[in-house]
Scaffold this active site. Sequence first.
Site, PDB file in Angstrom:
ATOM      1  N   HIS A 163       0.686  -1.348  -0.062  1.00 47.11           N
ATOM      2  CA  HIS A 163      -0.033   0.081  -0.072  1.00 47.11           C
ATOM      3  C   HIS A 163       0.727   1.233  -0.146  1.00 47.11           C
ATOM      4  O   HIS A 163       0.230   2.328   0.367  1.00 47.11           O
ATOM      5  CB  HIS A 163      -0.890   0.075   1.242  1.00 47.11           C
ATOM      6  CG  HIS A 163      -1.881  -1.045   0.975  1.00 47.11           C
ATOM      7  ND1 HIS A 163      -1.786  -2.469   1.104  1.00 47.11           N
ATOM      8  CD2 HIS A 163      -3.451  -0.748   0.804  1.00 47.11           C
ATOM      9  CE1 HIS A 163      -3.055  -2.888   0.818  1.00 47.11           C
ATOM     10  NE2 HIS A 163      -3.996  -1.991   0.956  1.00 47.11           N
ATOM     11  N   ASP A 170      -4.499  -3.345  11.831  1.00 48.96           N
ATOM     12  CA  ASP A 170      -4.955  -2.891  10.543  1.00 48.96           C
ATOM     13  C   ASP A 170      -5.285  -4.122   9.831  1.00 48.96           C
ATOM     14  O   ASP A 170      -4.500  -4.724   9.724  1.00 48.96           O
ATOM     15  CB  ASP A 170      -3.878  -2.117  10.044  1.00 48.96           C
ATOM     16  CG  ASP A 170      -3.921  -1.514   8.719  1.00 48.96           C
ATOM     17  OD1 ASP A 170      -5.568  -1.687   7.986  1.00 48.96           O
ATOM     18  OD2 ASP A 170      -3.250  -0.717   8.041  1.00 48.96           O
ATOM     19  N   LYS A 191     -18.240 -15.034  10.126  1.00 52.70           N
ATOM     20  CA  LYS A 191     -18.332 -13.771  11.100  1.00 52.70           C
ATOM     21  C   LYS A 191     -17.395 -12.540  10.223  1.00 52.70           C
ATOM     22  O   LYS A 191     -18.105 -11.330  10.395  1.00 52.70           O
ATOM     23  CB  LYS A 191     -17.159 -14.058  12.190  1.00 52.70           C
ATOM     24  CG  LYS A 191     -17.926 -15.347  13.029  1.00 52.70           C
ATOM     25  CD  LYS A 191     -17.046 -15.707  14.382  1.00 52.70           C
ATOM     26  CE  LYS A 191     -17.671 -16.770  14.890  1.00 52.70           C
ATOM     27  NZ  LYS A 191     -16.839 -17.146  16.340  1.00 52.70           N
ATOM     28  N   GLY A 247       1.092  -3.975  15.635  1.00 53.22           N
ATOM     29  CA  GLY A 247       1.980  -2.715  15.347  1.00 53.22           C
ATOM     30  C   GLY A 247       3.342  -2.968  15.961  1.00 53.22           C
ATOM     31  O   GLY A 247       4.317  -2.192  15.631  1.00 53.22           O
ATOM     32  N   GLU A 267       5.527  -5.306  15.176  1.00 51.14           N
ATOM     33  CA  GLU A 267       6.582  -5.537  13.816  1.00 51.14           C
ATOM     34  C   GLU A 267       6.688  -4.345  12.962  1.00 51.14           C
ATOM     35  O   GLU A 267       7.554  -4.030  12.345  1.00 51.14           O
ATOM     36  CB  GLU A 267       5.798  -6.589  12.955  1.00 51.14           C
ATOM     37  CG  GLU A 267       6.551  -7.070  11.609  1.00 51.14           C
ATOM     38  CD  GLU A 267       7.990  -7.815  12.066  1.00 51.14           C
ATOM     39  OE1 GLU A 267       8.443  -8.256  11.117  1.00 51.14           O
ATOM     40  OE2 GLU A 267       8.143  -7.937  13.259  1.00 51.14           O
TER      41      GLU A 267
END
Length: 337
Positions: free
Chosen positions: A45, A174, A227, A306, A308
Site C-alpha cells: 500500500h 490494521d 463472521k 503494530g 512488527e
Amino acid sequence: MVRVPYDDLYAKLREAMLRLGMADERAAVCARLFAETTRDGVYTHGLNRFPRFAAQVGNGTVDVNAEPTKVAGFGGLERWDGHSGVGNLNALACMGRAIALAKEHGIGAVALANTNHWMRGGTYGWQAAEQGLFAICWTNTLANLPAWGAATPTLGNNPLVIAVPRMDGHIVLDMAMSQFSYGSLAAYSKREQLLPVDGGFDTTGNLTRDAAAIEASQRALPVGYWKGSGLALVLDMVGAMLSGGHATYQIPRESTRETGLSQILLAIDPSAVASAYELTKTADGIVGSLREATPVDPAKPVRYPGEETLRLREENLRLGVPVDPEIWKQISDPSAQ
C-alpha cells in the site's frame, strides 16, 4: 527488492506527485504518507500502490486538487464530502478533524463520503495514537469479497483499524475483512510463493494457498468465515449510512475506477476519564500477559499488533527501504516509461 535511503524514496515520490499536478504542500504530504507506509513494511500500500494511484489520477478518478469539506454535523459527529480527492490526504484531514472533536467532546467522529482509497489504513490509527487518543476507523471498497455461502463477490474487504495509545509502543490493528488483502495476494503471486494459510477458493471451489488461483476466482476467504463476512457487511452499512455516501454495491468494480468510497474516522480522548498512570498500567499489564504466552516457535515470540511495524521502521531507516526495482525505476526516471 533493492534498498534505497528513506530520504531518497520520499524525494522521488514528491517529484512524482508534482508531475501528477499536485500543489507543492499537498505533494509533500502525500509523498510522505506513501514513503512512511513503505518504510513501515506495508509494501503493498506504499510505493507498490503508486502506479495504480497514478493511473487513477490520469483517468480522472482522483482529483488531485479537491479537498474535503464539512456538509453537516452536531456535537462530536460530522459528515464530510471528499469530492473525489486524494484518498490518503482526505483521510488524514478527516482524522485530524475527528481528533479535534475528541479533544473538545471526548469522542469525535467524521463520516466521509465520496473519497478514494486511503492507502494504508493504519496511518490514521497511528495519527491518533501519537496524540494519545484511541482510534477506530474503516473504509468500504469495491466488491472483492464473496459473502459467506456465495461464489461471487458482493462485499468489500473493508479494512478496519483500531489503535490504542501506549508509551512503550502503540497498539495498532490494521486488518482487511479478507484473510489476505488483494495487494498481499498480488505480492505472493508475483513471488510464486504459497500463502502461509488458506486464503480463498480456486475456480473449482476448493480452499487453496495459491494466491494466483484466488485472484483468478475472485473468491478471497473472509476472516472468521461467516463472521468476517457479516462484519464486512455491517461496516459497509454504517459507513454508507452515516456518511450519506456509496455502499459497496454502488462502487465501480474496475480497480482503476474505484471511487466514491465511504469511511468512518473516530477518535476517543481518554484524558477526561482516566489518568495517564491508569492507562499505562492497564496497557502494560495486558501486553505483559501476552508476553507470557508460550510461542509455538521459540524463534517467533508472540507480538502485539503494530510491534512488527516498529521493528521494520527501525530496520528500514537503518538499512534502506526495500523497493520494487521496476517501480523504483519508473518514478526515478519517468522518461524511461
